[in-house]
Design an enzyme around this catalytic site. Structure first.
Site, mmCIF file in Angstrom:
data_model
loop_
_atom_site.group_PDB
_atom_site.id
_atom_site.type_symbol
_atom_site.label_atom_id
_atom_site.label_comp_id
_atom_site.label_asym_id
_atom_site.label_seq_id
_atom_site.Cartn_x
_atom_site.Cartn_y
_atom_site.Cartn_z
ATOM 1 N N LYS A 147 0.940 -1.032 0.116
ATOM 2 C CA LYS A 147 -0.004 -0.060 -0.137
ATOM 3 C C LYS A 147 0.764 1.331 0.004
ATOM 4 O O LYS A 147 0.885 2.045 -0.908
ATOM 5 C CB LYS A 147 -0.875 -0.105 1.160
ATOM 6 N N GLU A 149 10.650 -4.428 4.388
ATOM 7 C CA GLU A 149 10.920 -5.989 3.943
ATOM 8 C C GLU A 149 10.357 -6.142 2.517
ATOM 9 O O GLU A 149 11.044 -6.748 1.911
ATOM 10 C CB GLU A 149 9.732 -6.983 4.731
ATOM 11 N N GLY A 188 -4.903 -2.109 5.376
ATOM 12 C CA GLY A 188 -4.200 -3.396 4.812
ATOM 13 C C GLY A 188 -4.605 -4.641 4.999
ATOM 14 O O GLY A 188 -4.975 -5.267 4.327
ATOM 15 N N ARG A 189 -5.221 -4.773 6.243
ATOM 16 C CA ARG A 189 -5.764 -6.152 6.763
ATOM 17 C C ARG A 189 -7.057 -6.410 6.064
ATOM 18 O O ARG A 189 -7.829 -7.274 6.398
ATOM 19 C CB ARG A 189 -5.737 -6.328 8.077
ATOM 20 N N GLU A 198 -4.760 -7.109 15.096
ATOM 21 C CA GLU A 198 -4.468 -5.501 14.788
ATOM 22 C C GLU A 198 -5.496 -4.623 14.926
ATOM 23 O O GLU A 198 -5.162 -3.437 14.970
ATOM 24 C CB GLU A 198 -3.967 -5.678 13.479
ATOM 25 N N HIS A 207 -5.267 -33.684 17.617
ATOM 26 C CA HIS A 207 -3.978 -34.730 18.148
ATOM 27 C C HIS A 207 -2.903 -33.578 18.618
ATOM 28 O O HIS A 207 -1.686 -34.042 18.741
ATOM 29 C CB HIS A 207 -3.338 -35.388 16.797
ATOM 30 N N LYS A 253 7.890 -0.747 12.184
ATOM 31 C CA LYS A 253 8.383 -0.226 10.829
ATOM 32 C C LYS A 253 9.662 0.763 11.173
ATOM 33 O O LYS A 253 10.445 0.633 10.393
ATOM 34 C CB LYS A 253 7.572 0.357 9.936
HETATM 35 C C1 G6Q Z 1 -2.470 -3.880 7.936
HETATM 36 C C2 G6Q Z 1 -1.021 -3.195 8.366
HETATM 37 C C3 G6Q Z 1 -0.080 -4.126 7.977
HETATM 38 C C4 G6Q Z 1 0.357 -3.859 6.429
HETATM 39 C C5 G6Q Z 1 1.677 -4.214 6.522
HETATM 40 C C6 G6Q Z 1 2.198 -3.990 4.783
HETATM 41 O O1 G6Q Z 1 -3.679 -3.518 8.190
HETATM 42 O O2 G6Q Z 1 -1.098 -2.176 8.313
HETATM 43 O O3 G6Q Z 1 0.156 -5.639 8.152
HETATM 44 O O4 G6Q Z 1 -0.497 -4.470 5.741
HETATM 45 O O5 G6Q Z 1 2.608 -3.569 7.142
HETATM 46 O O6 G6Q Z 1 2.133 -2.537 4.429
HETATM 47 P P1 G6Q Z 1 2.168 -2.120 3.124
HETATM 48 O O7 G6Q Z 1 1.283 -2.505 2.322
HETATM 49 O O8 G6Q Z 1 2.323 -0.849 3.107
HETATM 50 O O9 G6Q Z 1 3.715 -2.717 2.430
#
Ligand code: G6Q
Length: 545
Positions: free
Chosen positions: A208, A214, A269-270, A355, A386, A514
């Site tokens: 996003k 990463e 994001g989520r 989150e 199990h 981050k």
């Molecule tokens: C989701 C969070 C988090 C995010 C990641 C990746 O709600 O904010 O999981 O999606 O940190 O972020 P980017 O999409 O900006 O790389």
């Protein structure tokens, strides 16, 4: 704006407390006294069955759930969310993932502007691109069709498509393999690159913000690998596309913004699997399949907004969760799909729920004095049986659990399905009824065990039972029903967060992570300034340097 609530001050909350204090009947007693419980406490709707009769509730509790939902005015909160209000106050954003699956043709206004034309444009672009790749018309730089898709993203830009592609595996095209790289641990990318061919691989860089450390590291390494394996700068466009809200970042990375699929800051994001972040899903199951997925979620959006509370699946899920978290003191909630294809479902909602509602500051900016989001965890059944089910059956914690299954399997080994479903049913029954000392003794004696051994061993074989569960059954795990299920959990999270008075759509804890690593990285590599640390942190930095 969502109004401020102190849930513990609500009249219905106080009545629930009394109900909790005064009614300690066991689940078994409740069923014995009222054989009609299933009829009272289940919801059948649009191919889903939600059986919540094996819970510690009676008719009073059930009507107090309704009273609380009304007193807190949850209906209005849902309308504000789905109506484009900026309810994500700390980021000054609307929360409109529901618009991404608005199949009704009705406009949705945000800041006075209809967001739907933009969404429809994005659908058209995603449909055209995915059709080209799926048909084999989109060629790699040496003229071969794409055989492997590698999604590089993390958190919300990874977990959704990863979970959905697994869940819908029987609907996934055989023409391509799908891979996911999230971890900055080089092992993650390394293992994928070992399997793919640069001539036939499409990388989706999903971020996003397009700044996440990463993802940027993995994307750069993937590009380097591509250039070292026969690719040229001029052919990057054939093998790298981006999903992002940051066009400048995408262009800066070297991806042509023609190959960028955008979305909007009002998609968390989520909650972004419904947006262009779902591109791997669209490539896997086709745009039409994706639309069925969106339609299922849209049906659930309408259901939560309009169904009476006692027939409203997400509202009941939310109230039951609050009941166990705040009145019974349950710290965690298990999600147990009896469906191997749903192996990432619990992990997905671990993020979705924790989150969103893992917050101790209320919407009034003050620390809350009650428990908020629970720990979410789980694995598919029967595997979990199990392993960790021991603790659910005989541990000292109360762990409410959702059992999820489908009537019809999506594979040809149909004679496995009755065994799977038998386990699904038997577990919820056993968790509720347990096994008494008398039953254990009879069982042991019938097996010819001596009285002395029975006396000694029987206590360990007793199960108190009285463990609550929800049973959720879909007609089948297809894109539509998966869409419904995911949306049901999303709405549950929203209703709970609203009642707990937290802001469910920010994630300052994630943002902290981050920036933290960046400072330490400079010290680890010797390229940054040294900071003051405690002795443990300094020693670790020196040890690993
Ligand atoms: C989701 C969070 C988090 C995010 C990641 C990746 O709600 O904010 O999981 O999606 O940190 O972020 P980017 O999409 O900006 O790389």
């Amino acid at each position: 704006m969502l109004k401020n609530i102190n849930p513990t001050e609500l009249k219905a909350w106080k009545k629930l407390q009394k109900n909790f204090d005064n009614d300690k009947r066991t689940l078994k007693t409740r069923f014995f006294e009222d054989p009609d419980r299933f009829n009272k406490y289940h919801i059948k709707w649009d191919g889903l069955l939600f059986d919540f009769s094996k819970n510690h509730i009676g008719s009073e509790t059930f009507s107090l759930f309704k009273e609380l939902l009304n007193e807190a005015n949850v209906r209005e909160a849902i309308q504000l969310q789905q109506g484009g209000e900026k309810i994500n106050v700390t980021e000054n954003r609307a929360v409109l993932h529901t618009a991404l699956r608005n199949m009704s043709g009705d406009p949705i206004l945000m800041d006075g502007e209809d967001v739907m034309p933009g969404i429809r444009d994005s659908w058209a672009k995603l449909a055209a691109f995915s059709n080209e790749v799926r048909s084999g018309d989109w060629k790699g730089h040496t003229g071969k069709r794409i055989t492997d898709v590698v999604n590089i993203g993390i958190g919300g830009s990874d977990l959704g498509p990863r979970m959905v592609i697994n869940a819908l595996r029987p609907f996934v095209s055989d023409a391509m393999d799908f891979h996911f790289v999230a971890n900055v641990d080089g092992a993650d990318l390394h293992e994928v690159l070992r399997k793919v061919d640069a001539e036939t691989t499409l990388f989706i860089i999903a971020s996003k913000t397009f700044t996440t450390q990463e993802t940027m590291k993995n994307a750069n390494s993937a590009k380097e690998w591509f250039l070292n394996h026969g690719g040229a700068e001029s052919s990057v466009a054939k093998h790298f596309v981006a999903v992002s809200t940051n066009a400048d970042g995408v262009a800066g990375f070297g991806i042509d913004t023609k190959n960028m699929f955008g979305f909007w800051d009002w998609v968390g994001g989520r909650y972004s699997v419904w947006s262009a972040i779902g591109l791997p899903v669209i490539l896997a199951i086709g745009f039409q399949g994706f639309q069925e997925f969106l339609s299922g979620a849209h049906a659930m959006d309408k259901h939560v907004a309009t169904a009476d509370w006692d027939k409203n699946i997400p509202a009941q899920m939310a109230m039951l969760g609050i009941w166990y978290r705040n009145f019974h003191g349950a710290a965690s909630h298990a999600i147990l799909p009896y469906d191997q294809y749903m192996d990432r479902f619990a992990a997905y909602f671990q993020q979705g729920d924790m989150e969103s509602n893992g917050k101790y500051v209320g919407r009034d900016g003050k620390k809350v004095n009650y428990a908020t989001g629970p720990i979410i965890w789980g694995e598919p059944g029967t595997n979990g049986q199990h392993a960790f089910y021991q603790l659910i059956h005989q541990g000292t914690d109360l762990i409410p659990a959702d059992f999820i299954a489908s009537k019809k399997p999506q594979h040809s080994l149909t004679d496995h399905h009755p065994i799977l479903l038998a386990n699904f049913i038997a577990q919820t029954e056993a968790l509720m009824t347990g096994k008494s000392r008398t039953e254990v003794e009879i069982e042991m004696r019938q097996a010819g065990i001596s009285d002395a051994t029975v006396d000694e061993i029987a206590p360990f074989r007793v199960f108190e039972g009285n463990r609550p569960t929800n049973s959720i059954v879909a007609d089948e795990l297809n894109p539509y029903h998966l869409g419904q299920l995911i949306a049901a959990y999303e709405h549950k999270i929203f209703i709970q967060g609203y009642i707990w008075n937290v802001f469910s759509y920010d994630q300052w804890g994630v943002e902290l992570g981050k920036v933290l690593a960046k400072a330490v990285l400079g010290e680890l590599t010797g390229s940054g300034v040294r900071h003051e640390h405690d002795s443990s942190t300094s020693a670790l930095i020196n040890y690993l340097k």
